[in-house]
Scaffold this active site. Structure first.
Site, PDB file in Angstrom:
ATOM      1  CE1 TYR A 129      -3.429  -1.835   5.642  1.00 41.75           C
ATOM      2  CE2 TYR A 129      -3.163   0.517   5.258  1.00 41.75           C
ATOM      3  CZ  TYR A 129      -3.344  -0.765   4.769  1.00 41.75           C
ATOM      4  OH  TYR A 129      -3.431  -0.970   3.420  1.00 41.75           O
ATOM      5  CB  SER A 174      -0.885   0.007   1.258  1.00 44.61           C
ATOM      6  OG  SER A 174      -1.524   1.260   1.428  1.00 44.61           O
TER       7      SER A 174
END
Length: 274
Positions: A141, A128
């Protein structure tokens, strides 16, 4: 035709990727916890996999024919544990790392001997933009994606002389249910405490038109993953989504406090006390 093992195949980006690969004629071993939600196609074989359970990973690998070569492993499974670092309990933090980092690496380790035996192979890790820079309320995260990026870079250097390539795909915002799940987790962790005003601002931001303009479709990301998995000479990284390259460039060139201020302004977080 390649034999491709894909995790996270029951929804979102993973499901789109499985279908695209199958339609191209590849043999897709599609793994997920919810196997009943894996797309149906003659070239797709559904496999049960829980990345938090080492025995589940072992069962999947043992279910493969001993002589079967895995041409490509795509680690696509993952989720976002959102909430302040102070509010997020240790159990949820560990779960985040298990699903996004430890589990994928355990599966990778189990598949690498087959690739080395064949003298070729490819590992595609779906990371990501959150692996390039961090923002408030997404610490665990971000930590998982930073770790996945580092492990991918190390692995790339370790396996290159065995004919194995390692590729990272870095989506930005993607139009799936991922954000809804992340916001539910944010509410559980931080909706009623010292960071509730920030949590409210983040929820408001993700419902705004500004986010919609930054969204890439799941199909767009899936097409990039397919390219990373099948092109003859892949890049080491593929960034996907409007403004993805610019966001990384800004983080690289701007001082930390300037980037922090831009992030707070973007999400409309409370002003920092002098």
């Amino acid at each position: 035709m390649r034999t491709i093992l894909l995790t996270g195949a029951s929804s979102g980006i993973g499901a789109h990727t499985a279908m695209l690969l199958a339609k191209q004629g590849h043999r897709v071993l599609a793994a997920a916890r919810r196997i009943n939600q894996i797309p149906h196609h003659p070239h797709i074989t559904s496999l049960a996999l829980d990345l938090t359970d080492g025995s589940s990973i072992e069962r999947l690998v043992h279910s493969l024919q001993p002589t079967m070569n895995i041409d490509v492993l795509i680690n696509c499974a993952g989720y976002g544990e959102f909430g302040s670092i102070e509010d997020t309990c240790s159990e949820h933090a560990r779960q985040q790392m298990e699903v996004n980092v430890v589990g994928p690496m355990a599966l990778t380790r189990a598949i690498l001997p087959r690739m080395r035996r064949a003298g070729r192979g490819r590992v595609v890790n779906v990371s990501s933009l959150a692996g390039e820079f961090a923002a408030p309320l997404g610490g665990w995260y971000h930590a998982s994606k930073f770790a996945l990026e580092a492990l991918s870079d190390s692995l790339r250097g370790e396996v290159a002389h065995h004919g194995i390539k390692v590729v990272i795909v870095q989506p930005g915002y993607v139009d799936t249910d991922w954000h809804d799940d992340a916001m539910r987790r944010l509410d559980v962790a931080s909706s009623g405490g010292a960071y509730s005003d920030m949590a409210t601002a983040m929820r408001r931001y993700f419902k705004s038109a500004a986010v919609g303009r930054q969204m890439a479709s799941a199909d767009h990301v899936a097409r990039t993953i397919v390219k990373a998995a099948t092109t003859a000479r892949p890049k080491t990284r593929y960034r996907v989504g409007p403004g993805a390259t610019l966001a990384v460039a800004l983080h690289t060139v701007l001082p930390d406090r300037t980037f922090d201020a831009l992030t707070r302004a973007q999400f409309r977080y409370p002003r920092v006390q002098a």
